[in-house]
Structure formats: structure tokens, C-alpha cells
Enzyme design. Structure first.
Site, mmCIF file in Angstrom:
data_model
loop_
_atom_site.group_PDB
_atom_site.id
_atom_site.type_symbol
_atom_site.label_atom_id
_atom_site.label_comp_id
_atom_site.label_asym_id
_atom_site.label_seq_id
_atom_site.Cartn_x
_atom_site.Cartn_y
_atom_site.Cartn_z
ATOM 1 N N THR A 49 0.851 -1.182 0.000
ATOM 2 C CA THR A 49 0.000 0.000 0.000
ATOM 3 C C THR A 49 0.889 1.236 0.000
ATOM 4 O O THR A 49 2.120 1.139 -0.020
ATOM 5 C CB THR A 49 -0.911 0.027 1.241
ATOM 6 N N CYS A 50 0.262 2.404 0.056
ATOM 7 C CA CYS A 50 1.038 3.634 0.085
ATOM 8 C C CYS A 50 1.852 3.760 1.373
ATOM 9 O O CYS A 50 2.852 4.476 1.412
ATOM 10 C CB CYS A 50 0.119 4.846 -0.077
ATOM 11 N N GLY A 185 -7.776 9.517 -10.720
ATOM 12 C CA GLY A 185 -7.867 8.129 -10.301
ATOM 13 C C GLY A 185 -9.306 7.814 -9.955
ATOM 14 O O GLY A 185 -10.143 8.715 -9.811
#
Length: 422
Positions: A49-50, A185
Site C-alpha cells: 500500500t502507500c 484516479g
């Protein structure tokens, strides 16, 4: 095999390091297949993940797993080893439970990581990398996370990434009702951000995405409009706030693009929030005087509300997690005992068959049935007790006696000899 959680996160590694070890979604299945093909890996799952990249493994050698992580991303191990952590066995279980419950997140209690863990488990299962141990670990982590959210105030006091982006924008513009917001996005993070911004009723909301139909679908849900991603750069000057989170391996918004937008806006300020890892917006954009650029690491600075409530909730959550770790450990110990239980039952069954065969031969010779039954019961009892008796005779200390008492549920104060003396 040892259960290991290995990786790095926002607490141990800066964004510049984290974005170098991200697993792109379209390559995750291949990465899992490569990982479990290694002779030292029995099971594996990858969470990317980020805020974190982690390997959950059943492995014979955690060091080799770290070597693989570096090699896969074409890095040398010394480049990332200062940022890596390795949690073995019970520590790994506790770590996964804390991650699932939102206790290890940048924003305490945020719920998004639970969905990301579920997706990681699904991906690992689809790739044939998920065995019984990790399957049980993930299912237990989901159960623990549910208990934490149901029985503590973690969920009530959460400040999500999306809410943090709104807070940052409000610091610059005050009222959001005159602002125009562009979302780049259409994934889960952007959808959450869009929902939070929609609640502030901005003047306009637009969604740009590589797949236009997904942009149109999200735009419809929030009452906005969709634009082509290819035209977002040309139209950047139309927006006061830009929130970006795509899966692009390279930045999609460069400094030159933003400079042109600022000139068209006559230097009116812009807030840009880059939620992507790797980053969607070139870091050099932050040097422009009229741009307020924030990354996922910057969002941690505004997470301060409800601190006392969250700290109390954390203590309650840790108690739930402790119970979950103990429960998982009991399950693992039970699995370790299965071969011994099977061997013990097989041994007892063989003794039973031997004594039964001896009794049947005695009956065939014409021996009295009552004598045969007596010999059968004595023979079986003696053979079953031979092992424990030998153990007690050769063992040293009271510990052996306590083990046998517990094994056969013996109470020394209630032995037949004591009863006869009463």
C-alpha cells in the site's frame, strides 16, 4: 517452518524508499508465484500500500526472504535493510492483528487497511501461495479486527486519509463551497476522498481516470463530471484542489505542467494532495510558491483530534489482540500435536489388536471366557501403562510426576490407597 512478517512502513522508511519497493497490482500475482517457488518459502502473501510493503511468510529462512524482496525490486539489501523489520512467530501474529485493527496505521483506526489485507489474502489464494497457516492467520486477523471495531472507540475517533485531505484544503481556502476539486484516479482511496469532499459541498468536482467509464461512474455518484485523463494537464488551471492516487509507476503531473496552470490562474494558490506510492506528482512541484503539495507522509501531521479517546481505545484493542494471539498460538500448538496424537492412537490400536488376537486364540483353545477377559484386560492395561511407568522410573524430579498426573487426570489425595485408609 517459521511464521514471519517482514517489510517496511511509514514509521521505518521515508516515502522515497517506500515507493521503490511497491508491488504494482498487475504484477502481484507473478511476484507471489515467484516468491513461493523459492525453496525456503512454503506460504506467502504480499501487502503493498502507500504506507507499507510487507511479506507474510511461512519460511525456513527470513533472511533469504529479505534478500528476495530486495532482488525483486533490483535493489541491494544494504539499500533497504536499515528500514526493514522482521517479526517472527508470535510477534508476526501480533503485528498482523495490529495492522488489521488499524493500530499500526498512519491514521489510527483507519478502516481501509482491513480491506487491503482481505485483498492480499484473496490474491495469495488465487496465486496458490496461501496455505493453511496463513489462511488461518488472515481469518483470525479479520475476526480480531471486527472485535476491536465493535468493542472499542477506535472506529469512532478515526481521522481517515480522506478526511485529512479535506482538513488540509480547509486550512488554505477556509470555506470549501467556492472551490473546484479534481480527483485523478478512481480507486478506493479516491472514492473515499471524493465522498469526504462531497460532504463539504464544493462548487465543482471532476474525476479524471485512465478508464473513462470508471471516472464517469464515480463522478455520477458524487454529483460531479468526468474528464479524460489525457486532458487533465491542460485543464489543471480550472481547479483549486487536486487529489491524485493512481497506480502509475511514474509521475503524471510534472512541475512544468503546474507552472503553466499557475500562470493561467494568475498565481491563485492550489492545494495538491498526492496519495499515490509511487508518487503521481513530481516532488519539485512543492518548490512552487503558490502550490501547497502534500504527500501521504504529510497527512500524519494533522492527526491530533480525539487523542485521549484513541489512546484509551488502543489499550482496550491491545487486550483483544493479546487474546487473539493466545488463541492463534493454541491453534498452532494443536497442529503440532496432530502427528503425535495420530501416532499415539495408532500405537494403542496395535496393542488392542494384539491382545484381541491373543484372546481369540485362547477362546479357540477352550479357555474359560472369564479367564480370557481377565487376561485381556490385564494385558492391555499393562501394555498401555508400560510407557508412562518407564518414563516415571527414569525421569528426574517432581515435574515428571505432575505431567503424568495431568495426563491421566490423577488426584493424589483421592488415590485408592488413601480411600481404603479413610
Amino acid at each position: 517452518m517459521q511464521l514471519v512478517a517482514l517489510g517496511l512502513n511509514y514509521q521505518t522508511a521515508p516515502l522515497a524508499i517506500r515507493e521503490r519497493v511497491v508491488f504494482q497490482p498487475e504484477r502481484l500475482a507473478a511476484a507471489l508465484s515467484e516468491l513461493v517457488s523459492q525453496p525456503f518459502i512454503a506460504e506467502a502473501a504480499i501487502v503493498s500500500t502507500c504506507n507499507r510493503t510487507e511479506l507474510y511468510c511461512a519460511t525456513e529462512d527470513a533472511q533469504k526472504a529479505a534478500d528476495w524482496l530486495a532482488s525483486y525490486h533490483r535493489l541491494s539489501l544494504p539499500e533497504i535493510s536499515p528500514y526493514l523489520y522482521t517479526h517472527p512467530d508470535a510477534e508476526a501474529v501480533r503485528h498482523v492483528f495490529r495492522v488489521a485493527s488499524g493500530l499500526d496505521s498512519m491514521v489510527l483506526g483507519e478502516p481501509q487497511i482491513l480491506g487491503q489485507l482481505k485483498e492480499a489474502a484473496r490474491q495469495a489464494e488465487s496465486a496458490g501461495a496461501l496455505g493453511s497457516t496463513l489462511h488461518r492467520l488472515f481469518q483470525k486477523s479479520f475476526s480480531v479486527a471486527k472485535d476491536v471495531r465493535s468493542n472499542t472507540a477506535i472506529g469512532q475517533s478515526v481521522v481517515s486519509m480522506a478526511a485529512a485531505a479535506v482538513r488540509l484544503s480547509e486550512r488554505i481556502f477556509g470555506s470549501m463551497q467556492e472551490t473546484r476539486v479534481l480527483f485523478i484516479g478512481a480507486g478506493e482511496m479516491i472514492a473515499l476522498a471524493a465522498a469526504h469532499f462531497a460532504a463539504t459541498a464544493p462548487q465543482r468536482m471532476s474525476v479524471a481516470n485512465r478508464t473513462f467509464s470508471r471516472a464517469a461512474d464515480l463522478a455520477q455518484r458524487i454529483g460531479g463530471d468526468a474528464i479524460a485523463l489525457s486532458s487533465a494537464g491542460e485543464r489543471l488551471d480550472e481547479f483549486d484542489i487536486v487529489i491524485s492516487c493512481t497506480g502509475s509507476p511514474l509521475p503524471i503531473i510534472g512541475r512544468g505542467m503546474v507552472e503553466r496552470a499557475l500562470r493561467a490562474r494568475r498565481q491563485k494558490p492550489m492545494v495538491m494532495v498526492d496519495l499515490a506510492v509511487p508518487r503521481d506528482i513530481e516532488p519539485e512541484v512543492a518548490k512552487l510558491s503558490d502550490v501547497f503539495l502534500y504527500t501521504v507522509d504529510d497527512l500524519a501531521q494533522i492527526v491530533s483530534q480525539g487523542k485521549a479517546t484513541r489512546e484509551a481505545a488502543v489499550q482496550e484493542a491491545e487486550q483483544i489482540i493479546n487474546a487473539g494471539v493466545s488463541s492463534f498460538a493454541q491453534w498452532v500448538e494443536g497442529r503440532d500435536a496432530v502427528p503425535v496424537i495420530r501416532a499415539l492412537r495408532g500405537h494403542a490400536e496395535q496393542l488392542r489388536q494384539d491382545e484381541l488376537a491373543r484372546a481369540l486364540r485362547a477362546l479357540a483353545r477352550g479357555d474359560k471366557p472369564e479367564q480370557v477377559l481377565e487376561q485381556l484386560s490385564r494385558g492391555l492395561t499393562n501394555k498401555l501403562l508400560h510407557g508412562p511407568s518407564q518414563y516415571l522410573n527414569h525421569a528426574d524430579g517432581e515435574e515428571a510426576a505432575q505431567i503424568v498426573r495431568a495426563l491421566f487426570h490423577l488426584d493424589a489425595s483421592a488415590s485408592p490407597g488413601n480411600k481404603e485408609q479413610q
